[in-house]
Design a protein around this motif. Structure first.
Motif, short mmCIF file in Angstrom:
data_model
loop_
_atom_site.label_atom_id
_atom_site.label_comp_id
_atom_site.label_asym_id
_atom_site.label_seq_id
_atom_site.Cartn_x
_atom_site.Cartn_y
_atom_site.Cartn_z
N LEU A 1 0.84 -1.20 0.00
CA LEU A 1 0.00 0.00 0.00
C LEU A 1 0.88 1.26 0.00
O LEU A 1 1.98 1.26 0.56
CB LEU A 1 -0.89 0.02 1.24
N ALA A 2 0.34 2.33 -0.62
CA ALA A 2 1.07 3.60 -0.59
C ALA A 2 0.66 4.40 0.64
O ALA A 2 1.41 5.26 1.10
CB ALA A 2 0.81 4.39 -1.86
N ALA A 3 -0.54 4.16 1.16
CA ALA A 3 -1.01 4.87 2.35
C ALA A 3 -2.28 4.23 2.87
O ALA A 3 -2.99 3.54 2.12
CB ALA A 3 -1.28 6.35 2.03
N ILE A 4 -2.54 4.42 4.17
CA ILE A 4 -3.82 4.03 4.76
C ILE A 4 -4.43 5.29 5.35
O ILE A 4 -3.80 5.97 6.17
CB ILE A 4 -3.63 2.98 5.88
N PHE A 5 -5.63 5.63 4.91
CA PHE A 5 -6.33 6.78 5.48
C PHE A 5 -7.40 6.29 6.44
O PHE A 5 -7.99 5.22 6.23
CB PHE A 5 -6.98 7.62 4.37
N SER A 6 -7.64 7.06 7.49
CA SER A 6 -8.68 6.71 8.44
C SER A 6 -9.42 7.98 8.83
O SER A 6 -8.80 9.00 9.10
CB SER A 6 -8.06 6.06 9.69
N SER A 7 -10.74 7.89 8.84
CA SER A 7 -11.52 9.05 9.27
C SER A 7 -12.85 8.58 9.81
O SER A 7 -13.22 7.42 9.64
CB SER A 7 -11.73 10.00 8.10
N GLY A 8 -13.56 9.48 10.46
CA GLY A 8 -14.85 9.13 11.05
C GLY A 8 -14.79 9.28 12.56
O GLY A 8 -15.80 9.45 13.22
N GLY A 9 -13.61 9.21 13.10
CA GLY A 9 -13.41 9.35 14.54
C GLY A 9 -11.95 9.11 14.80
O GLY A 9 -11.25 8.55 13.94
N PRO A 10 -11.44 9.54 15.95
CA PRO A 10 -10.03 9.33 16.22
C PRO A 10 -9.70 7.84 16.39
O PRO A 10 -10.51 7.07 16.90
CB PRO A 10 -9.79 10.09 17.52
#
Lengths: 586, 86
Positions: free
Chosen positions: A246-255
């Motif tokens: 993977l080039a990156a993992i994004f996470s959002s929606g809450g900490p």
């Protein structure tokens, strides 16, 4: 907005999407599908220039085609989080239902499902510009979603900022997502960003992280658009080594919890890039928890300040005016730290839940007189955050509890809520009480309600059955003069149908003394969290008979040092009984 | 098989914190998700993880059959039994 300002593909052969069946969709095919969808929308006999279209598709590619077709047709495009009944009702006046909707939703309105362009559409031209506006919903799983107006210009302005920040790192990576495009984060990161920067996305939304990791290797370079719900639930046997590609993992929606960020970094080799934002504001800031960092860095173009009450106030090119958030924060130089929310909206598994909405729905049920709903945090007793409900049943609810049992009633109540709420908003823990616990100010703060769930009596089966308890008209904690003695008072009435009334004296139903002692212990455990086993009693006095329909006050005082409970049943000047009970701990 | 069914009921109750539910309350044939027991998508993630850990089986959530396997306790028991023998 002009066509060429939206799409970033170099030429018609550029890969745009990997479809659910594995086939590859290039920019040319997309343009044809879009032209075909536009033709279908043009053919509708809708004269209102600002007609409303609602869009829900489980497939991201179908969603994408309808999204742009509706904006090209100048519809006001409404994108709700789900296609539940309460959502359909809340949407109100919709002329065109696009995608997957319950049959009943459409009524007299138009309902169109996606289909790929056929040969007759080859000559059709894709639209030149997109003029419609759109409306997103806050990530509510309650039936009280808040509508947020957006324009395509705003969404693309944020993506320009994201591209400046991450463009070099992710290059032309394909996008794989475990989040839905029906929310702003998925809409931006899974669909609009790749379209805008000329990259490809995988149409399906992954449920299984193992499959995503395998595909990430196959489609490399790739990025994973994730949320804490998946990142916090890991299995070591999944092919994490594939995550290295993977080039990156994004996470959002809450900490993301610190231990989850670290575990993902160890397994996949990537510290997740967390995006802080909301439906109202779009993206605000980002962080990586590498080296124990907790602070957020604003995206370029975002200006932040704190209100008098330390709530974050946000300005950015993609918000109209200044947005007053409900997030408490501390700003340090260029960066800031988040310190929790200030309002009554709970967040469970990234979904905002309006507790008052769940309460209102419950109170519409004929079995329920009053309901309070609260978040029970993850901890020793619970492997995840979940909702608890404290319920005062009506007479018919009380009868159901007695005749069918708690489990059957709870199941009914959950099914009562299910059509209107997503699963995580359905209370999982239930407490049926005769009166809502209140403090001296007559309020039921969260801490007081919490005691219903975290006192000792709910797990060890010592609790008195509901049918054997008096009707409680009020209960409150009293301020003590001595810190080691806690006091409470319960106002109660003796129901005529209490099972223990007959049998004591032949003709005179009374509350047996042993039942009164049990009530004292029950309410002491419930209100004062008295721990330990019953070990003895002393000074027990029965002065007057306690009979059906009578009112009484029960006064409790628990001495923590001596582990001794004093109780007294009385009404005005008359005393029914009193005594002391002691407890031991093994 | 009936042992496995009972074992799975207990596992579901434990893993998902179903405090008011006893094994007898769960019908082996009823749907686990949506109506019936009314589990949610996060429960599916939790349950999938727990099954993989406890029985050392792999579950491909993208596979259409997985929906069938997770439809009821009975189906789940069949799936676990077959996966273990495989």
């Amino acid at each position: 907005m002009q066509w060429q300002q939206v799409f970033g593909y170099r030429d018609d052969d550029a890969l745009l999407c990997i479809a659910a069946d594995g086939s590859r969709i290039n920019f040319k095919t997309f343009k044809r599908d879009l032209a075909c969808a536009c033709t279908r929308l043009q053919a509708l006999d809708i004269r209102d220039p600002r007609a409303v279209a609602a869009l829900y598709c489980s497939d991201s590619y179908a969603f994408c085609v309808w999204f742009f077709a509706a904006l090209a047709r100048n519809f006001k495009l409404v994108i709700p989080a789900n296609n539940k009944r309460s959502t359909v009702n809340a949407l109100g006046d919709v002329q065109v239902w696009l995608g997957e909707w319950p049959q009943a939703a459409a009524g007299q309105a138009v309902h169109l499902q996606f289909r790929p362009a056929d040969s007759s559409a080859i000559s059709a031209e894709p639209p030149e510009r997109f003029t419609g506006e759109l409306q997103l919903f806050t990530s509510g799983s309650s039936g009280e979603p808040q509508r947020i107006d957006k324009t395509l210009v705003q969404l693309l302005a944020e993506l320009a900022a994201q591209q400046r920040q991450w463009g070099e790192q992710i290059g032309d990576a394909r996008v794989l997502a475990t989040v839905s495009h029906q929310h702003i984060y998925g809409l931006l990161f899974k669909l609009l960003w790749p379209l805008h920067s000329g990259r490809a996305f995988v149409s399906r939304t992954y449920v299984d992280v193992a499959a995503l990791l395998r595909d990430a290797e196959q489609f490399t370079p790739a990025i994973w658009v994730a949320s804490p719900a998946q990142l916090s639930r890991r299995n070591l046997s999944w092919p994490w080594a594939s995550g290295q590609s993977l080039a990156a993992i994004f996470s959002s929606g809450g900490p993301l919890a610190a231990e989850d960020a670290a575990a993902i970094a160890e397994l996949s080799g990537h510290w997740p890039t967390e995006i802080y934002g909301s439906t109202e504001t779009g993206g605000i800031a980002w962080r990586s928890q590498r080296d124990g960092n907790v602070q957020w860095t604003p995206l370029s173009g975002v200006a932040l300040r704190l209100s008098d009450t330390n709530l974050l106030q946000v300005r950015s090119p993609w918000i109209a005016g200044e947005f007053a958030s409900q997030d408490r924060a501390r700003i340090q130089g260029e960066r800031f730290e988040l310190q929790g929310r200030a309002d009554q909206i709970a967040k469970i598994e990234e979904k905002r839940i309006s507790l008052t909405q769940v309460e209102r729905l419950l109170q519409d049920n004929p079995c329920i007189h009053q309901a309070r709903v609260l978040v029970l945090p993850k901890g020793a007793r619970r492997t995840r955050d979940l909702l608890g409900a404290v319920v005062v049943p009506t007479d018919s609810g009380r009868a159901q509890l007695q005749n069918r049992g708690k489990s059957a009633l709870v199941r009914d109540l959950r099914q009562w809520l299910a059509p209107d709420l997503e699963g995580v908003a359905l209370p999982r823990s239930w407490r049926f009480v005769s009166a809502m616990p209140v403090n001296q100010q007559g309020k039921s703060p969260r801490e007081l309600l919490m005691q219903q769930f975290d006192s000792n009596l709910d797990t060890d089966g010592r609790d008195t059955p509901q049918a054997m308890l008096p009707q409680v008209t009020a209960s409150r904690l009293l301020d003590g003069d001595d810190a080691s003695v806690q006091r409470a008072r319960v106002s109660l009435r003796i129901p005529g149908d209490l099972p223990c009334l007959p049998g004591h004296f032949a003709d005179a139903p009374v509350v047996p003394g042993v039942v009164q002692i049990d009530w004292a212990v029950h309410f002491a455990r419930q209100l004062l969290q008295v721990p330990g086993e019953f070990s003895g009693m002393e000074n027990i006095k029965f002065k007057q008979l306690l009979v059906p329909q009578e009112q009484a006050e029960l006064e409790l005082a628990f001495d923590r040092d001596k582990q001794r409970l004093s109780y007294r049943f009385f009404w005005q000047a008359d005393e029914f009984s009193s005594g002391r009970v002691s407890f031991r701990h093994d | 098989m009936s042992n496995l069914v009972e074992e799975l009921k207990v596992l579901i109750i434990d893993v998902l914190n179903l405090e008011d539910v006893t094994p007898e309350d769960i019908q082996a044939e009823e749907p686990l998700f949506g109506e019936g027991l009314g589990l949610d998508s996060i429960d599916a993630l939790e349950l999938g993880l727990a099954l993989q850990k406890k029985y050392n089986i792999s579950i491909d959530a993208e596979n259409e059959n997985t929906k069938t396997h997770f439809a009821s306790v009975n189906n789940l028991a069949k799936f676990v039994a077959e996966s273990q023998n495989a």
